[in-house]
Structure formats: structure tokens, C-alpha cells
Design an enzyme around this catalytic site. Structure first.
Site, short mmCIF file in Angstrom:
data_model
loop_
_atom_site.label_atom_id
_atom_site.label_comp_id
_atom_site.label_asym_id
_atom_site.label_seq_id
_atom_site.Cartn_x
_atom_site.Cartn_y
_atom_site.Cartn_z
CG ASP A 1 -1.84 7.50 0.24
OD1 ASP A 1 -0.79 7.69 -0.40
OD2 ASP A 1 -2.96 7.85 -0.16
CG ASP B 1 -2.47 2.45 6.55
OD1 ASP B 1 -3.26 3.24 7.08
OD2 ASP B 1 -2.43 2.26 5.32
CG ASP C 1 -1.78 1.19 1.36
OD1 ASP C 1 -2.37 1.61 0.34
OD2 ASP C 1 -1.88 1.75 2.48
#
Length: 264
Positions: free
Chosen positions: A13, A184, A11
């Protein structure tokens, strides 16, 4: 018989970079006439709000709708030029040193590095090139006559990320049981579950709980560093109590927060 190719899916961001990749360009988008000054002033509030409160699936769907409306009519070339001109000054200092070290380790092991991000391809692809990623999967906006129509041809979110990962595995011969994935956010649970080696990076509360139940390693990335500084990257620390953060979809969050404030 030697094993087939392997990949590491990241991922973007709050996993590789310390904030929203698209929202980081808010001032540049304002200077280019794409968003208002008020939207720029609210961007800091948007970052703080999502850092503290997070976002569930319903909120992300509302963000998607507002992103589509906000970007309708934007000139594609203008967006690409803004991103290209500001890329290193804006994104370079936000990259986590721990993430850069992991990417280098995967490359040294002969693994493909693939960024899978909900942000738009116009932002994610040049960031991926800067980081040396082998491939990028990102949201693709519909374009007609050089401008965004507000439609989305592929939304790289939730289960769609897992579908893209499985398609790449089929095309390139990856054995997903040997692949790694890093994120996250609980919204990336499908992608994390699709591989044999999932990692929660600075996970939000729900992902942290899921990682604890399933025995997934939890990583703490907390050292944004400029790539050009050539620092010696620190080792990745593992903990069961990572700071809760969640990725922001895009600059559409600015409009969404403004509408919510007016509705309230």
C-alpha cells in the site's frame, strides 16, 4: 564462486499501489453485505485523513483491534470471491508505473520479488499473483468453520515484517546485505534496516527524516497506470522531498474513524 540468490522486498500500500489495497474494495465489500453503506461513504474520508495525518504505532495498534472486531463472522469464501471478481477493475488502475518497472528490473536481474504487506492475505496474494511476485508475506486472519473469528494468527507489521524477511533469507539462502527493500512508512523501518539496500518510497515525514540521516535513497512514485495499457514506464526519480504518505492498514480504519468521531 557465484553469489547466492537475492530478493527485493516490497511493501504494497502506497508503495506499489496508490492507496490502501483493502480499502479499495470497500464498495464491493458493501455490495457483498460485509460492511454498511455508511462505512463506504466514510472510506474517502479515511483515505484523505491518512494521506494528510499519517499513523503512528499506537494508531496502527488501534486499527488492528478494530479490524479484528469488524471482520469477525465474515465468510472467507465471500471475501475471496469479491476480491477475485473485482481485482483487475479495482487494483489495476492503481498500480504505480515506477513500481512495475522496478519489479521487472529485479526479475531481469534474477532477483526474487516478495511483497510484504500488513493487509490480509486474501487481498495481497491475488494482487501479488497479478504483479508476478514470487512470494507474498501478509497478515493472516484466524478462520473457524469458514468464517473469520476476529483473531490474527500472524500480523505482518513492524518488527514482524523483519522477522519474516530474515526467515525467508534463512530458508532460501538470501544474503540480506545484497537484498533490497522498499516502503513508504516509518513503521517498516525494521524491514528496511534488515537489508543492505533500503529505499524510502513516497516516505512519510518520519521515514523521510530517517532516510536523510542514514543516507537511504528516496524514490518518488507518482504515476498510477493500468497494467493493461502497456505504457512505456518512466524512469524512477530520486529526491529528498518526496510526498508524505503512509499505508492504511485495512477497511478496519473506517470503523475506527467512526468510533473516534463519536467519542469526540
Amino acid at each position: 564462486m557465484s553469489p547466492g540468490p537475492t530478493a527485493a522486498f516490497f511493501d504494497l500500500d502506497k508503495t506499489i499501489i496508490a492507496k490502501s489495497s483493502t480499502l479499495a474494495f470497500s464498495r464491493e465489500f458493501q455490495a457483498g453485505g460485509l460492511i454498511s453503506r455508511g462505512a463506504v461513504l466514510r472510506s474517502a474520508y479515511a483515505q484523505f485523513s491518512y494521506l494528510v495525518l499519517g499513523a503512528d504505532h499506537d494508531q496502527m495498534e488501534r486499527l488492528r483491534q478494530f479490524m479484528s472486531r469488524l471482520s469477525t463472522g465474515w465468510d472467507v469464501q465471500t471475501v475471496q470471491e469479491i476480491v477475485a471478481d473485482a481485482l483487475h477493475n479495482i487494483v489495476d488502475p492503481l498500480v504505480y508505473a515506477e513500481a512495475v518497472r522496478l519489479i521487472a528490473e529485479h526479475h531481469q536481474a534474477g532477483h526474487d520479488v516478495i511483497i510484504v504487506s500488513t493487509s490480509g492475505s486474501e487481498v495481497v496474494e491475488p494482487i501479488g499473483a497479478m504483479l508476478g511476485a514470487d512470494h507474498v508475506v501478509a497478515t493472516r486472519m484466524e478462520v473457524a468453520d469458514g468464517r473469520y473469528t476476529g483473531g490474527i494468527t500472524f500480523y505482518a507489521y513492524g518488527e514482524n515484517k523483519a522477522i519474516a524477511v530474515r526467515q525467508l533469507a534463512e530458508e532460501r539462502g538470501y544474503d540480506l546485505r545484497r537484498c533490497h527493500a522498499y516502503s513508504d512508512s516509518i513503521t517498516d523501518e525494521p524491514m528496511l534496516s534488515a537489508v543492505g539496500h533500503p529505499f524510502a518510497v513516497n516516505p512519510d515525514r518520519e521515514l523521510r527524516r530517517l532516510a536523510q540521516r542514514r543516507g537511504w535513497p528516496v524514490l518518488v512514485f507518482d504515476k498510477p497506470v493500468a497494467l493493461r495499457s502497456r505504457v512505456r514506464f518512466p524512469p524512477v526519480r530520486r529526491t529528498a522531498a518526496a510526498v508524505g504518505v503512509v499505508a492504511v492498514l485495512s477497511v478496519g480504519v473506517v470503523a475506527w474513524l467512526g468510533v473516534r468521531r463519536r467519542d469526540a
